[in-house]
Design a protein around this motif. Sequence first.
Motif, PDB file in Angstrom:
ATOM      1  N   VAL A   1      31.546 -79.166 -35.128  1.00  0.00           N
ATOM      2  CA  VAL A   1      31.752 -77.718 -35.131  1.00  0.00           C
ATOM      3  C   VAL A   1      30.512 -77.027 -35.715  1.00  0.00           C
ATOM      4  N   VAL A   2      30.051 -75.966 -35.046  1.00  0.00           N
ATOM      5  CA  VAL A   2      28.938 -75.172 -35.557  1.00  0.00           C
ATOM      6  C   VAL A   2      29.493 -74.193 -36.592  1.00  0.00           C
ATOM      7  N   LEU A   3      29.203 -74.457 -37.868  1.00  0.00           N
ATOM      8  CA  LEU A   3      29.681 -73.588 -38.944  1.00  0.00           C
ATOM      9  C   LEU A   3      28.711 -72.445 -39.214  1.00  0.00           C
ATOM     10  N   ASP A   4      27.425 -72.735 -39.120  1.00  0.00           N
ATOM     11  CA  ASP A   4      26.385 -71.752 -39.409  1.00  0.00           C
ATOM     12  C   ASP A   4      25.259 -71.930 -38.397  1.00  0.00           C
ATOM     13  N   PRO A   5      25.231 -71.121 -37.330  1.00  0.00           N
ATOM     14  CA  PRO A   5      24.209 -71.295 -36.293  1.00  0.00           C
ATOM     15  C   PRO A   5      22.783 -71.238 -36.825  1.00  0.00           C
TER      16      PRO A   5
ATOM     17  N   GLY B   1      27.216 -69.881 -30.492  1.00  0.00           N
ATOM     18  CA  GLY B   1      28.002 -69.009 -31.334  1.00  0.00           C
ATOM     19  C   GLY B   1      28.697 -69.766 -32.454  1.00  0.00           C
ATOM     20  N   LYS B   2      28.984 -69.060 -33.536  1.00  0.00           N
ATOM     21  CA  LYS B   2      29.734 -69.651 -34.641  1.00  0.00           C
ATOM     22  C   LYS B   2      31.070 -70.185 -34.108  1.00  0.00           C
ATOM     23  N   ASP B   3      31.475 -71.321 -34.638  1.00  0.00           N
ATOM     24  CA  ASP B   3      32.719 -72.005 -34.277  1.00  0.00           C
ATOM     25  C   ASP B   3      32.640 -72.737 -32.944  1.00  0.00           C
ATOM     26  N   SER B   4      31.449 -72.794 -32.320  1.00  0.00           N
ATOM     27  CA  SER B   4      31.316 -73.635 -31.137  1.00  0.00           C
ATOM     28  C   SER B   4      31.640 -75.078 -31.512  1.00  0.00           C
ATOM     29  N   PHE B   5      32.282 -75.789 -30.611  1.00  0.00           N
ATOM     30  CA  PHE B   5      32.571 -77.206 -30.874  1.00  0.00           C
ATOM     31  C   PHE B   5      32.124 -78.025 -29.680  1.00  0.00           C
ATOM     32  N   TYR B   6      31.786 -79.289 -29.946  1.00  0.00           N
ATOM     33  CA  TYR B   6      31.037 -80.031 -28.927  1.00  0.00           C
ATOM     34  C   TYR B   6      31.034 -81.516 -29.229  1.00  0.00           C
ATOM     35  N   TRP B   7      30.527 -82.281 -28.275  1.00  0.00           N
ATOM     36  CA  TRP B   7      30.128 -83.674 -28.469  1.00  0.00           C
ATOM     37  C   TRP B   7      29.370 -84.116 -27.231  1.00  0.00           C
TER      38      TRP B   7
ATOM     39  N   THR C   1      33.169 -67.888 -29.431  1.00  0.00           N
ATOM     40  CA  THR C   1      32.586 -66.587 -29.766  1.00  0.00           C
ATOM     41  C   THR C   1      32.078 -65.882 -28.511  1.00  0.00           C
ATOM     42  N   ASN C   2      31.431 -66.635 -27.632  1.00  0.00           N
ATOM     43  CA  ASN C   2      30.914 -66.070 -26.382  1.00  0.00           C
ATOM     44  C   ASN C   2      31.771 -66.431 -25.170  1.00  0.00           C
ATOM     45  N   ASP C   3      32.910 -67.067 -25.419  1.00  0.00           N
ATOM     46  CA  ASP C   3      33.891 -67.392 -24.382  1.00  0.00           C
ATOM     47  C   ASP C   3      33.258 -68.141 -23.218  1.00  0.00           C
ATOM     48  N   LEU C   4      32.609 -69.266 -23.538  1.00  0.00           N
ATOM     49  CA  LEU C   4      31.969 -70.047 -22.480  1.00  0.00           C
ATOM     50  C   LEU C   4      32.141 -71.541 -22.683  1.00  0.00           C
ATOM     51  N   VAL C   5      32.010 -72.241 -21.578  1.00  0.00           N
ATOM     52  CA  VAL C   5      31.986 -73.706 -21.548  1.00  0.00           C
ATOM     53  C   VAL C   5      30.741 -74.126 -20.790  1.00  0.00           C
ATOM     54  N   PHE C   6      30.042 -75.129 -21.312  1.00  0.00           N
ATOM     55  CA  PHE C   6      28.921 -75.709 -20.577  1.00  0.00           C
ATOM     56  C   PHE C   6      29.119 -77.221 -20.516  1.00  0.00           C
ATOM     57  N   ILE C   7      28.933 -77.788 -19.335  1.00  0.00           N
ATOM     58  CA  ILE C   7      29.015 -79.231 -19.122  1.00  0.00           C
ATOM     59  C   ILE C   7      27.701 -79.703 -18.522  1.00  0.00           C
TER      60      ILE C   7
ATOM     61  N   THR D   1      24.040 -61.664 -20.724  1.00  0.00           N
ATOM     62  CA  THR D   1      23.589 -60.280 -20.877  1.00  0.00           C
ATOM     63  C   THR D   1      24.240 -59.585 -22.063  1.00  0.00           C
ATOM     64  N   ASP D   2      25.222 -60.241 -22.681  1.00  0.00           N
ATOM     65  CA  ASP D   2      25.917 -59.653 -23.830  1.00  0.00           C
ATOM     66  C   ASP D   2      26.226 -60.720 -24.873  1.00  0.00           C
ATOM     67  N   VAL D   3      25.216 -61.499 -25.200  1.00  0.00           N
ATOM     68  CA  VAL D   3      25.403 -62.617 -26.139  1.00  0.00           C
ATOM     69  C   VAL D   3      25.796 -62.095 -27.526  1.00  0.00           C
ATOM     70  N   LYS D   4      26.693 -62.849 -28.174  1.00  0.00           N
ATOM     71  CA  LYS D   4      27.157 -62.479 -29.507  1.00  0.00           C
ATOM     72  C   LYS D   4      26.618 -63.477 -30.524  1.00  0.00           C
TER      73      LYS D   4
END
Length: 416
Positions: free
Chosen positions: A345-349, A357-363, A376-382, A413-416
């Motif tokens: 989990v990304v606690l502090d970008p 974005g903060k709270d992004s989670f991944y592996w 935070t930015n409502d996205l998924v990347f694969i 265009t509207d990154v948070k």
Amino acid sequence: MSVTRKRLLALLLASVALGASPSWAEVSIAPPASVGVSSTGLEALNKTFHGLVDEGRLAGVATLLARHGKVVHFDAYGVQDVNTKAPLHRDTIFRIASMTKPVTGVAMMILYEEGKWKLDDPVAKYVPEFANLKVKGPDGTLVAQDHPMTMRELMSHTAGFDVSAGYAPDVTNRDEPLQAMIDKLGKLPLATQPGTDWRYGPSVNIQGHIIEKLSGQPLDQFFEQRIFNPLKMADTGFSVPAAELPRVTSVHTYDAQKKLIATPSVNDPSVKPAFLSGSGGLLSTTEDYWRFSQMLLNGGELDGTRILKPETIKLMRQNVLKDGVLVDLYGPSQQGIGFGMDVAVVLDPAKATTPQGKDSFYWGGAFGTWFWIDPTNDLVFIGMIQNLNGSVPGRDTPEVRSISYPLVYDALTDVK
């Protein structure tokens, strides 16, 4: 022929009849601008990853970006095998290795919701073989655990087990069931006191064993019935039908001149192993894994099918590491990163030096596959590639994860 392959064949025949180009995936592509994504930015993403293939640094790469629940980018470029030149497609099947772990995490949380276990339960409640494990001290002496390892610690790689390479001989064997691993670990000391250190070892395979015990089902059946079938992940499993082998990408590496070469397959992907590894045993497609990830971003639901409650998803991506315990996958320890239930989990970008974005989670997976979910930015990347040591920084494989981050966020265009 799998359900997905039949579907794709029907699409292909229909497109040929209409004189159109074949569609290699059922997922529809939304206009990027409709969800705040720049087409120019996506062109830059393609140009960069296509360039890695054209330069001979990757055999092939598949990338998918979804925002606000809509896929706006889905690209497959290059080949599945540098020898055969079989093209990479959107429905190519990859060995996703440790991207299996979040799937196991979801399976565990399904059982958590059913009241089968609690975060602070001792692991020995479910694995009695671990009841009296000692801890190996710095001087080699064995001491008692200062507290029984908990399920919370098992889910976050802090239960005290060593890194996988710390076990010689290896405690896992493809030809043995999960119970054989448990029996071996039950005779070995822990490497650290529970909760004091993050070590990337057998914890998620142990979870697979617990899932089998609590559900009364083999791990593959539980995954299929409770996750894959409901989410329509028709091409995900511990093996693929023999007829689908042409869709499985080869694993690549580099020769002494850093030229890409295909390696002999380590295992036949059409043969289901006896050892069902919840840590790294699955094969999947880009689209299938997007469906899984989108379910997580949606708070546990996809297309009207609920897998988990929203509060359970929030719990999964909540940091559970104690103060001072840092995620340390390849070293040095990662600042600004925490760990929840089988996901980082990304606690502090800023501390993590990432645009995510903060709270992004991944592996990611050992062969270079990677993904992240950014609420935070409502996205998924694969992202999918297939190289030996494909996720290890400093090797010959391009560091595709770090390459992809700025490209994706520059496209918003509207990154948070």
